[in-house]
Design a protein around this motif. Structure first.
Motif, PDB file in Angstrom:
ATOM      1  N   ALA A 204      30.493  66.798   8.697  1.00  0.00           N
ATOM      2  CA  ALA A 204      29.420  67.178   8.263  1.00  0.00           C
ATOM      3  C   ALA A 204      28.859  68.348   7.799  1.00  0.00           C
ATOM      4  CB  ALA A 204      28.670  67.131   9.671  1.00  0.00           C
ATOM      5  N   LEU A 205      29.625  69.627   8.049  1.00  0.00           N
ATOM      6  CA  LEU A 205      29.695  70.703   6.862  1.00  0.00           C
ATOM      7  C   LEU A 205      30.173  71.025   5.590  1.00  0.00           C
ATOM      8  CD1 LEU A 205      30.547  73.767   9.672  1.00  0.00           C
ATOM      9  CD2 LEU A 205      28.494  73.104   8.508  1.00  0.00           C
ATOM     10  N   PHE A 206      31.009  69.538   5.773  1.00  0.00           N
ATOM     11  CA  PHE A 206      32.100  69.219   4.476  1.00  0.00           C
ATOM     12  C   PHE A 206      30.675  68.701   3.602  1.00  0.00           C
ATOM     13  CE2 PHE A 206      34.249  66.328   1.620  1.00  0.00           C
ATOM     14  CZ  PHE A 206      34.799  66.871   1.313  1.00  0.00           C
ATOM     15  N   PHE A 207      30.599  67.416   3.724  1.00  0.00           N
ATOM     16  CA  PHE A 207      29.625  66.719   3.175  1.00  0.00           C
ATOM     17  C   PHE A 207      28.303  67.346   2.892  1.00  0.00           C
ATOM     18  CE2 PHE A 207      32.487  63.112   4.446  1.00  0.00           C
ATOM     19  CZ  PHE A 207      32.779  62.433   3.359  1.00  0.00           C
ATOM     20  N   VAL A 208      27.577  68.101   4.065  1.00  0.00           N
ATOM     21  CA  VAL A 208      26.404  68.289   3.450  1.00  0.00           C
ATOM     22  C   VAL A 208      26.016  69.840   2.847  1.00  0.00           C
ATOM     23  CG1 VAL A 208      24.178  71.014   4.776  1.00  0.00           C
ATOM     24  CG2 VAL A 208      25.259  68.095   6.154  1.00  0.00           C
TER      25      VAL A 208
ATOM     26  N   LEU B  18      23.436  73.107   2.300  1.00  0.00           N
ATOM     27  CA  LEU B  18      22.939  74.312   2.521  1.00  0.00           C
ATOM     28  C   LEU B  18      22.877  75.449   1.875  1.00  0.00           C
ATOM     29  CD1 LEU B  18      26.337  74.061   4.899  1.00  0.00           C
ATOM     30  CD2 LEU B  18      24.295  73.747   5.006  1.00  0.00           C
ATOM     31  N   ASP B  19      22.187  75.202   0.582  1.00  0.00           N
ATOM     32  CA  ASP B  19      22.070  75.756  -0.661  1.00  0.00           C
ATOM     33  C   ASP B  19      21.128  76.832  -0.334  1.00  0.00           C
ATOM     34  OD1 ASP B  19      23.747  74.996  -1.658  1.00  0.00           O
ATOM     35  OD2 ASP B  19      22.040  74.051  -2.875  1.00  0.00           O
ATOM     36  N   ILE B  20      19.965  77.252   0.384  1.00  0.00           N
ATOM     37  CA  ILE B  20      18.887  77.729   1.182  1.00  0.00           C
ATOM     38  C   ILE B  20      20.136  78.723   1.634  1.00  0.00           C
ATOM     39  CG2 ILE B  20      17.226  78.511   2.699  1.00  0.00           C
ATOM     40  CD1 ILE B  20      15.951  75.419   1.807  1.00  0.00           C
ATOM     41  N   LEU B  21      20.508  78.387   3.106  1.00  0.00           N
ATOM     42  CA  LEU B  21      20.704  79.280   3.713  1.00  0.00           C
ATOM     43  C   LEU B  21      22.176  80.331   3.273  1.00  0.00           C
ATOM     44  CD1 LEU B  21      21.277  77.461   6.487  1.00  0.00           C
ATOM     45  CD2 LEU B  21      20.411  79.660   6.969  1.00  0.00           C
TER      46      LEU B  21
END
Length: 362
Positions: free
Chosen positions: A210-214, A220-223
């Motif tokens: 999930a981390l890979f695809f997100v 995840l760009d905001i974080l």
């Protein structure tokens, strides 16, 4: 019930830690100015906003302080003392109520949970001025205790607990957005996990997938953009310098795991302060982590909930933070829930062993 830990010995440690903490707090407030470890002091900004020197509130805490000032109840020194007293009374009590299982009381757990909170070094640092964290942790423990009650009651009472829980999570969101967001998201993720708890390894794999695809699709760009600020505005040697924004998905996972080791486990040894934090805070956390997974078969529903919160909250702050000094603050909820899991599993294991022995004798 046979318990191998001396309750009296632990209570002696509690009293010693408490007296030392009180003595040093009085000494610090009387003779020392500035912060313990140097660097900036957020409480100066909070005080300035409360007195009307600033117009922009970065979170809800300075808004509360200004309201108290307008009502004539604001005093920086008095609020600091209230913060300190809360940290050595209400927080230990709430933590113990949260970890105590509904079975015969295992008294060393009470002593151990009180000692953990009272001894926690960073918790002391957060009581020396008008910081927001002690009040956030108080509300966090109330939320976790409410969900524990929800798991133990019927749905009619449970609805009341849910509404109170969501209200408190919104308050935490105003105080620190990612803490409130993680706490609000946890019940929904937990409901999914509770139906498939036998497939732990599958969920671990799915987590990284999930981390890979997100990351690949910019979710995840905001974080990660926020994380970049630590690099551009770095002060001192506590900023690690691991950027994740411009990494391809594979290297992103590699550097994320590296950042996890440095921040969550304090393996970024740059000075004596970091070593002391590692020894007094991270080593107990690592031992609790190991104990938890060695005895995972004794995990109950509340432990599953706590671990769900741990994964969600820890992931968010690890992605958004690149400063070890900030990590020491941010990871306190992560540490507290793992310690709570350890205490709950220990009690469950003791009760299980006791029942097993009793059946053998019969």
């Amino acid at each position: 019930m046979k318990v191998t830990i001396s309750e009296k010995g632990v209570w002696v440690l509690v009293v010693v830690a408490l007296l030392c903490k009180i003595a040093y707090f009085i000494y610090y407030k009387t003779f020392i100015s500035g912060t313990i470890f140097g660097g900036g002091n957020d409480s100066d900004y909070y005080n300035g906003y409360a007195l009307g020197d600033y117009t922009v509130a970065v979170n809800f805490w300075p808004v509360i302080l200004r309201f108290l000032n307008e009502m004539g109840f604001y005093n920086r020194n008095v609020i600091t003392w209230i913060t300190f007293v809360t940290s050595i009374t209400l927080i230990p009590y709430l933590f113990y109520k949260m970890v105590k299982i509904q079975a015969e009381e295992i008294k060393p757990v009470m002593a151990g949970s009180f000692f953990l909170i009272i001894f926690y070094p960073t918790m002391f640092y957060l009581t020396i001025d008008i910081f927001r964290e002690v009040y956030m942790f108080t509300v966090l423990l109330l939320c976790l205790l409410l969900y524990k009650k929800l798991l133990e009651t019927n749905w009619q009472k449970g609805l009341v607990y849910i509404f109170i829980y969501l209200g408190l999570t919104y308050f935490l969101y105003l105080m620190r957005p990612y803490l409130g967001f993680a706490l609000a998201l946890t019940p929904f993720v937990y409901l999914i996990l509770s139906k498939t708890k036998r497939y732990i390894m599958a969920w671990v794999i799915l987590y990284f997938v999930a981390l890979f695809f997100v990351k690949s699709y910019g979710g995840l760009d905001i974080l990660l953009n926020y994380r970049e600020n630590f690099f551009f505005f770095a002060r001192g040697e506590s900023t690690i310098g691991i950027g994740l924004l411009d990494k391809n998905p594979i290297m992103f996972l590699v550097y994320y795991f590296y950042s996890l080791l440095l921040q969550l486990f304090s393996l970024y040894m740059v000075n004596i302060n970091v070593f002391l934090v590692f020894f007094f805070e991270s080593v107990p956390f690592i031992l609790a982590f190991i104990y938890l997974f060695k005895n995972i078969k004794f995990m109950n529903r509340f432990v599953s909930f706590l671990l769900t919160f741990f994964v969600i909250y820890t992931t968010i702050w690890l992605l958004g933070n690149d400063n070890l000094g900030t990590a020491v603050r941010l990871r306190i909820p992560s540490y507290l829930v793992i310690f709570a899991c350890m205490f709950i599993i220990y009690q469950t294991k003791v009760v299980f062993d006791y029942e097993k022995i009793k059946k053998t004798k019969l």
